[in-house]
Design a protein around this motif. Structure first.
Motif, PDB file in Angstrom:
ATOM      1  N   GLU A  34     -23.717  11.423 -37.637  1.00  0.00           N
ATOM      2  CA  GLU A  34     -24.752  11.160 -37.490  1.00  0.00           C
ATOM      3  C   GLU A  34     -25.199   9.635 -37.339  1.00  0.00           C
ATOM      4  OE1 GLU A  34     -29.121  10.358 -40.072  1.00  0.00           O
ATOM      5  OE2 GLU A  34     -28.038  12.242 -40.543  1.00  0.00           O
ATOM      6  N   ALA A  35     -25.788   8.961 -36.248  1.00  0.00           N
ATOM      7  CA  ALA A  35     -25.695   7.716 -35.922  1.00  0.00           C
ATOM      8  C   ALA A  35     -26.172   6.621 -37.139  1.00  0.00           C
ATOM      9  CB  ALA A  35     -26.309   7.463 -34.663  1.00  0.00           C
ATOM     10  N   PHE A  48     -28.990  -6.690 -30.496  1.00  0.00           N
ATOM     11  CA  PHE A  48     -29.041  -5.106 -30.268  1.00  0.00           C
ATOM     12  C   PHE A  48     -28.483  -4.624 -31.350  1.00  0.00           C
ATOM     13  CE2 PHE A  48     -25.369  -5.969 -28.042  1.00  0.00           C
ATOM     14  CZ  PHE A  48     -24.240  -4.860 -28.422  1.00  0.00           C
ATOM     15  N   GLU A  49     -28.810  -3.299 -31.462  1.00  0.00           N
ATOM     16  CA  GLU A  49     -28.169  -2.491 -32.737  1.00  0.00           C
ATOM     17  C   GLU A  49     -27.196  -1.767 -32.055  1.00  0.00           C
ATOM     18  OE1 GLU A  49     -31.348  -0.806 -35.182  1.00  0.00           O
ATOM     19  OE2 GLU A  49     -31.926  -2.597 -35.678  1.00  0.00           O
ATOM     20  N   LYS A  50     -25.904  -1.578 -32.743  1.00  0.00           N
ATOM     21  CA  LYS A  50     -24.928  -0.650 -32.386  1.00  0.00           C
ATOM     22  C   LYS A  50     -24.649   0.459 -33.346  1.00  0.00           C
ATOM     23  CE  LYS A  50     -20.808  -3.265 -33.849  1.00  0.00           C
ATOM     24  NZ  LYS A  50     -20.198  -2.376 -34.412  1.00  0.00           N
ATOM     25  N   ASN A  51     -23.963   1.412 -33.040  1.00  0.00           N
ATOM     26  CA  ASN A  51     -23.574   2.425 -33.838  1.00  0.00           C
ATOM     27  C   ASN A  51     -22.382   2.088 -34.547  1.00  0.00           C
ATOM     28  OD1 ASN A  51     -22.785   4.896 -34.767  1.00  0.00           O
ATOM     29  ND2 ASN A  51     -23.241   6.140 -33.114  1.00  0.00           N
ATOM     30  N   SER A 171     -21.221  12.469 -23.887  1.00  0.00           N
ATOM     31  CA  SER A 171     -22.247  11.942 -23.037  1.00  0.00           C
ATOM     32  C   SER A 171     -23.729  12.118 -23.469  1.00  0.00           C
ATOM     33  CB  SER A 171     -22.415  12.447 -21.398  1.00  0.00           C
ATOM     34  OG  SER A 171     -23.265  12.060 -20.670  1.00  0.00           O
ATOM     35  N   GLU A 172     -24.066  13.274 -24.212  1.00  0.00           N
ATOM     36  CA  GLU A 172     -25.420  13.373 -24.514  1.00  0.00           C
ATOM     37  C   GLU A 172     -25.523  12.484 -25.800  1.00  0.00           C
ATOM     38  OE1 GLU A 172     -28.214  15.003 -23.627  1.00  0.00           O
ATOM     39  OE2 GLU A 172     -26.760  14.686 -21.761  1.00  0.00           O
ATOM     40  N   TYR A 173     -24.439  12.738 -26.669  1.00  0.00           N
ATOM     41  CA  TYR A 173     -24.247  11.640 -27.983  1.00  0.00           C
ATOM     42  C   TYR A 173     -24.759  10.226 -27.621  1.00  0.00           C
ATOM     43  CZ  TYR A 173     -22.701   9.859 -32.524  1.00  0.00           C
ATOM     44  OH  TYR A 173     -22.619   8.950 -33.476  1.00  0.00           O
ATOM     45  N   LEU A 174     -23.824   9.806 -26.467  1.00  0.00           N
ATOM     46  CA  LEU A 174     -23.806   8.376 -26.248  1.00  0.00           C
ATOM     47  C   LEU A 174     -25.226   7.839 -25.672  1.00  0.00           C
ATOM     48  CD1 LEU A 174     -20.103   7.635 -25.240  1.00  0.00           C
ATOM     49  CD2 LEU A 174     -21.586   7.144 -27.379  1.00  0.00           C
ATOM     50  N   LYS A 175     -25.774   9.009 -24.891  1.00  0.00           N
ATOM     51  CA  LYS A 175     -27.081   8.671 -24.028  1.00  0.00           C
ATOM     52  C   LYS A 175     -28.126   8.210 -25.284  1.00  0.00           C
ATOM     53  CE  LYS A 175     -26.719  11.414 -20.025  1.00  0.00           C
ATOM     54  NZ  LYS A 175     -27.202  12.679 -19.378  1.00  0.00           N
ATOM     55  N   LYS A 179     -29.953   4.506 -25.519  1.00  0.00           N
ATOM     56  CA  LYS A 179     -31.460   4.350 -25.750  1.00  0.00           C
ATOM     57  C   LYS A 179     -31.990   3.638 -26.820  1.00  0.00           C
ATOM     58  CE  LYS A 179     -32.653   8.747 -23.265  1.00  0.00           C
ATOM     59  NZ  LYS A 179     -33.152  10.146 -23.329  1.00  0.00           N
ATOM     60  N   HIS A 180     -31.096   3.747 -27.774  1.00  0.00           N
ATOM     61  CA  HIS A 180     -31.260   2.926 -29.064  1.00  0.00           C
ATOM     62  C   HIS A 180     -30.858   1.490 -28.846  1.00  0.00           C
ATOM     63  CE1 HIS A 180     -31.767   2.239 -33.345  1.00  0.00           C
ATOM     64  NE2 HIS A 180     -30.972   1.314 -33.418  1.00  0.00           N
ATOM     65  N   ILE A 181     -29.854   1.222 -28.035  1.00  0.00           N
ATOM     66  CA  ILE A 181     -29.532  -0.237 -27.501  1.00  0.00           C
ATOM     67  C   ILE A 181     -30.863  -0.633 -27.046  1.00  0.00           C
ATOM     68  CG2 ILE A 181     -28.164  -1.836 -26.141  1.00  0.00           C
ATOM     69  CD1 ILE A 181     -25.748   0.281 -26.845  1.00  0.00           C
ATOM     70  N   MET A 182     -31.201  -0.126 -25.955  1.00  0.00           N
ATOM     71  CA  MET A 182     -32.423  -0.589 -25.133  1.00  0.00           C
ATOM     72  C   MET A 182     -33.721  -0.872 -25.949  1.00  0.00           C
ATOM     73  SD  MET A 182     -32.258   1.973 -21.853  1.00  0.00           S
ATOM     74  CE  MET A 182     -33.623   1.243 -21.061  1.00  0.00           C
TER      75      MET A 182
END
Length: 189
Positions: A34-35, A48-51, A171-175, A179-182
């Motif tokens: 979970e991120a 920004f916030e990163k994982n 790819s889906e996980y990183l998308k 979106k969270h970065i944005m």
């Protein structure tokens, strides 16, 4: 004659058994943690916030009027490349065109390119995310801007030959992270 009949009868007796069944269909199950997000501490005109799954963000690189940082995911063999440019002298149209042209270069290998508009009126963050399907080099590209001072573009790349079926789960996980970065970008004044 006995030499032929005995092995032949043995083969019939031992060879008979249950009918073979085909293997049931199965899908590879990949589970990602979970991120959990935390604010990235970088010397740039935005935050920004990163994982937390990422390793620490690499050093800030300067090239001409662009400043870049890499958000690396070693366990997924991927990197999100972020590039910042200052909006000045009415260059916003050129910056937007360059970001869109970079995405369009993937149309050769892409099966589809879906674009989704992003608006955060409260924090003055506006942009677009492109989700690229197929065996393209990059699976996601995006840009955000405040239209007056700041422009950030980003691209997702994997350290592997693009095979859409193989990298799709990552790819889906990183998308979601993109979106969270944005969503978490805040401009420094």
């Amino acid at each position: 004659m006995k030499r032929i009949i005995i092995p032949l009868m043995s083969w019939f007796i031992l060879g008979c058994g249950e009918d073979p069944l085909p293997k049931p269909k199965a899908l590879l199950r990949l589970e990602y943690p979970e991120a959990n997000y935390k604010k990235a501490s970088i010397p740039l005109p935005f935050t920004f916030e990163k994982n937390e799954l990422t390793e620490s963000i690499g050093s800030v690189k300067t090239s001409g009027d662009a400043i870049g940082v890499d958000v690396k995911y070693p366990s997924l063999k991927a990197t999100i490349f972020l590039t910042y440019k200052k909006v000045e002298n009415d260059n916003i149209n050129n910056l937007l065109r360059d970001a869109q042209n970079l995405t369009q270069k993937h149309t050769i290998k892409a099966d589809e390119i879906a674009q989704n508009e992003f608006l955060n009126l409260e924090n003055k963050v506006y942009g677009m995310i492109y989700e690229i399907g197929g065996d393209a080099a990059s699976q996601s590209q995006f840009y955000v801007t405040d239209s007056l001072n700041h422009f950030v573009s980003g691209s997702l790349y994997f350290y592997a030959k693009p095979n859409y079926d193989s990298i799709y789960p990552a790819s889906e996980y990183l998308k979601k992270d993109i979106k969270h970065i944005m969503e978490s970008i805040r401009w420094k004044e």
